[in-house]
Design a protein around this motif. Sequence first.
Motif, PDB file in Angstrom:
ATOM      1  N   TYR A 191       0.856  -1.176   0.000  1.00  0.00           N
ATOM      2  CA  TYR A 191       0.000   0.000   0.000  1.00  0.00           C
ATOM      3  C   TYR A 191       0.894   1.228   0.000  1.00  0.00           C
ATOM      4  O   TYR A 191       2.097   1.148   0.238  1.00  0.00           O
ATOM      5  CB  TYR A 191      -0.893   0.016   1.259  1.00  0.00           C
ATOM      6  CG  TYR A 191      -1.922  -1.073   1.263  1.00  0.00           C
ATOM      7  CD1 TYR A 191      -3.190  -0.841   0.756  1.00  0.00           C
ATOM      8  CD2 TYR A 191      -1.621  -2.340   1.762  1.00  0.00           C
ATOM      9  CE1 TYR A 191      -4.135  -1.851   0.751  1.00  0.00           C
ATOM     10  CE2 TYR A 191      -2.573  -3.349   1.749  1.00  0.00           C
ATOM     11  CZ  TYR A 191      -3.814  -3.098   1.246  1.00  0.00           C
ATOM     12  OH  TYR A 191      -4.753  -4.083   1.225  1.00  0.00           O
ATOM     13  N   ARG A 192       0.302   2.355  -0.216  1.00  0.00           N
ATOM     14  CA  ARG A 192       1.048   3.604  -0.154  1.00  0.00           C
ATOM     15  C   ARG A 192       0.977   4.163   1.261  1.00  0.00           C
ATOM     16  O   ARG A 192      -0.014   3.983   1.966  1.00  0.00           O
ATOM     17  CB  ARG A 192       0.455   4.619  -1.135  1.00  0.00           C
ATOM     18  CG  ARG A 192       1.288   5.882  -1.214  1.00  0.00           C
ATOM     19  CD  ARG A 192       0.941   6.715  -2.399  1.00  0.00           C
ATOM     20  NE  ARG A 192       1.702   7.966  -2.356  1.00  0.00           N
ATOM     21  CZ  ARG A 192       1.390   9.034  -3.033  1.00  0.00           C
ATOM     22  NH1 ARG A 192       0.334   9.026  -3.841  1.00  0.00           N
ATOM     23  NH2 ARG A 192       2.114  10.115  -2.942  1.00  0.00           N
ATOM     24  N   CYS A 193       2.034   4.844   1.669  1.00  0.00           N
ATOM     25  CA  CYS A 193       2.030   5.518   2.964  1.00  0.00           C
ATOM     26  C   CYS A 193       2.479   6.964   2.774  1.00  0.00           C
ATOM     27  O   CYS A 193       3.111   7.307   1.779  1.00  0.00           O
ATOM     28  CB  CYS A 193       2.918   4.798   3.979  1.00  0.00           C
ATOM     29  SG  CYS A 193       4.691   4.829   3.636  1.00  0.00           S
ATOM     30  N   TYR A 239      11.657   6.270  -4.311  1.00  0.00           N
ATOM     31  CA  TYR A 239      10.684   5.696  -3.387  1.00  0.00           C
ATOM     32  C   TYR A 239      11.404   5.019  -2.227  1.00  0.00           C
ATOM     33  O   TYR A 239      12.567   4.649  -2.325  1.00  0.00           O
ATOM     34  CB  TYR A 239       9.781   4.673  -4.090  1.00  0.00           C
ATOM     35  CG  TYR A 239      10.517   3.438  -4.563  1.00  0.00           C
ATOM     36  CD1 TYR A 239      10.705   2.350  -3.706  1.00  0.00           C
ATOM     37  CD2 TYR A 239      11.032   3.356  -5.847  1.00  0.00           C
ATOM     38  CE1 TYR A 239      11.395   1.226  -4.126  1.00  0.00           C
ATOM     39  CE2 TYR A 239      11.721   2.241  -6.269  1.00  0.00           C
ATOM     40  CZ  TYR A 239      11.901   1.179  -5.415  1.00  0.00           C
ATOM     41  OH  TYR A 239      12.590   0.060  -5.827  1.00  0.00           O
ATOM     42  N   HIS A 296      10.490   1.675   0.089  1.00  0.00           N
ATOM     43  CA  HIS A 296       9.609   0.509   0.171  1.00  0.00           C
ATOM     44  C   HIS A 296       9.941  -0.207   1.478  1.00  0.00           C
ATOM     45  O   HIS A 296      11.060  -0.682   1.655  1.00  0.00           O
ATOM     46  CB  HIS A 296       9.877  -0.390  -1.032  1.00  0.00           C
ATOM     47  CG  HIS A 296       8.864  -1.452  -1.305  1.00  0.00           C
ATOM     48  ND1 HIS A 296       7.580  -1.458  -0.801  1.00  0.00           N
ATOM     49  CD2 HIS A 296       8.949  -2.577  -2.067  1.00  0.00           C
ATOM     50  CE1 HIS A 296       6.934  -2.523  -1.254  1.00  0.00           C
ATOM     51  NE2 HIS A 296       7.753  -3.221  -2.009  1.00  0.00           N
ATOM     52  N   PHE A 317       4.828   1.811   0.304  1.00  0.00           N
ATOM     53  CA  PHE A 317       5.681   2.688  -0.492  1.00  0.00           C
ATOM     54  C   PHE A 317       5.466   4.125  -0.057  1.00  0.00           C
ATOM     55  O   PHE A 317       4.321   4.590  -0.003  1.00  0.00           O
ATOM     56  CB  PHE A 317       5.316   2.618  -1.986  1.00  0.00           C
ATOM     57  CG  PHE A 317       5.805   1.411  -2.705  1.00  0.00           C
ATOM     58  CD1 PHE A 317       7.081   1.380  -3.248  1.00  0.00           C
ATOM     59  CD2 PHE A 317       4.979   0.304  -2.864  1.00  0.00           C
ATOM     60  CE1 PHE A 317       7.528   0.272  -3.938  1.00  0.00           C
ATOM     61  CE2 PHE A 317       5.412  -0.811  -3.557  1.00  0.00           C
ATOM     62  CZ  PHE A 317       6.684  -0.836  -4.092  1.00  0.00           C
ATOM     63  N   GLU A 318       6.552   4.841   0.208  1.00  0.00           N
ATOM     64  CA  GLU A 318       6.475   6.293   0.334  1.00  0.00           C
ATOM     65  C   GLU A 318       6.960   6.861  -0.991  1.00  0.00           C
ATOM     66  O   GLU A 318       8.039   6.507  -1.474  1.00  0.00           O
ATOM     67  CB  GLU A 318       7.340   6.820   1.478  1.00  0.00           C
ATOM     68  CG  GLU A 318       7.216   8.331   1.605  1.00  0.00           C
ATOM     69  CD  GLU A 318       8.055   8.935   2.723  1.00  0.00           C
ATOM     70  OE1 GLU A 318       8.289  10.153   2.657  1.00  0.00           O
ATOM     71  OE2 GLU A 318       8.475   8.202   3.636  1.00  0.00           O
ATOM     72  N   LEU A 319       6.160   7.754  -1.601  1.00  0.00           N
ATOM     73  CA  LEU A 319       6.429   8.317  -2.924  1.00  0.00           C
ATOM     74  C   LEU A 319       6.475   9.846  -2.816  1.00  0.00           C
ATOM     75  O   LEU A 319       5.473  10.520  -3.056  1.00  0.00           O
ATOM     76  CB  LEU A 319       5.347   7.889  -3.911  1.00  0.00           C
ATOM     77  CG  LEU A 319       5.093   6.379  -4.010  1.00  0.00           C
ATOM     78  CD1 LEU A 319       3.853   6.107  -4.849  1.00  0.00           C
ATOM     79  CD2 LEU A 319       6.314   5.678  -4.579  1.00  0.00           C
ATOM     80  N   LYS A 361       5.173  12.260  -5.774  1.00  0.00           N
ATOM     81  CA  LYS A 361       3.817  12.102  -6.305  1.00  0.00           C
ATOM     82  C   LYS A 361       2.823  12.983  -5.547  1.00  0.00           C
ATOM     83  O   LYS A 361       3.060  13.370  -4.410  1.00  0.00           O
ATOM     84  CB  LYS A 361       3.373  10.632  -6.198  1.00  0.00           C
ATOM     85  CG  LYS A 361       4.216   9.682  -7.023  1.00  0.00           C
ATOM     86  CD  LYS A 361       4.118  10.009  -8.489  1.00  0.00           C
ATOM     87  CE  LYS A 361       4.910   9.035  -9.322  1.00  0.00           C
ATOM     88  NZ  LYS A 361       5.227   9.546 -10.631  1.00  0.00           N
ATOM     89  N   MET A 398      -1.624  11.275  -1.492  1.00  0.00           N
ATOM     90  CA  MET A 398      -2.371  10.036  -1.631  1.00  0.00           C
ATOM     91  C   MET A 398      -3.872  10.296  -1.500  1.00  0.00           C
ATOM     92  O   MET A 398      -4.298  11.058  -0.641  1.00  0.00           O
ATOM     93  CB  MET A 398      -1.905   9.073  -0.537  1.00  0.00           C
ATOM     94  CG  MET A 398      -2.548   7.731  -0.557  1.00  0.00           C
ATOM     95  SD  MET A 398      -1.777   6.622   0.662  1.00  0.00           S
ATOM     96  CE  MET A 398      -2.436   7.280   2.178  1.00  0.00           C
ATOM     97  N   ASN A 434      -2.096   6.559   7.696  1.00  0.00           N
ATOM     98  CA  ASN A 434      -2.186   6.829   6.262  1.00  0.00           C
ATOM     99  C   ASN A 434      -3.626   6.863   5.768  1.00  0.00           C
ATOM    100  O   ASN A 434      -3.877   7.114   4.602  1.00  0.00           O
ATOM    101  CB  ASN A 434      -1.414   5.752   5.491  1.00  0.00           C
ATOM    102  CG  ASN A 434      -0.002   5.640   5.974  1.00  0.00           C
ATOM    103  OD1 ASN A 434       0.775   6.576   5.873  1.00  0.00           O
ATOM    104  ND2 ASN A 434       0.343   4.496   6.550  1.00  0.00           N
TER     105      ASN A 434
END
Length: 180
Positions: A11-13, A49, A51, A65-67, A70, A73, A128
């Motif tokens: 997932y994204r964080c 990123y 991960h 994943f920290e992006l 981008k 979220m 998140n």
Amino acid sequence: MKIEQMHHVAYRCKDAKETVEWYGKMLKMDFILAIAENHVPSTHEPDPYMHIFLDAGNGNVLAFFELPTKPVMGFDPNTPRWVQHIAFKVKDRDELLAFKEHLEDSGVDVLGVTDHSIFHSIYFFDPNGHRIELACPDPKEDQLFNRLNDVKWQMLEEWSKTKKAPKHAEWLHEKELADV
């Protein structure tokens, strides 16, 4: 050919460090691995990123994943927030109630205990915005699961035709929804 098990779910964080610390403190998950790159290995596109991987017990791995490059979220606006969630199993009701107390003492808003007949759950959000469920088996889980297993294909077939809840397992949430 057959799938052996889940390798990991990602997932994204918002913040990798905050996520590792929160899952460690709140859910007692160990931090097992970090991978960071400036290019995505599968697509080769430039996109830095972080991960991170957490031990979700019994060989299960939860990853984020920290992006940082981008946009912030978001979540699917057409899907209710209760639908998409991560559910973890705990040993029994005592363990579930201990987690509930621990989370609430730490300032986390917890919903439940919800009675699903075959299991019982609490729900809350991680930092998140991901909905988390902790579930423990009901003492009669095997017997109740067998009842559901016996009607699963009939339920699926009826649903596929009508898009209305079949009555085959109305007993499942009978206690929980008695006041509705």
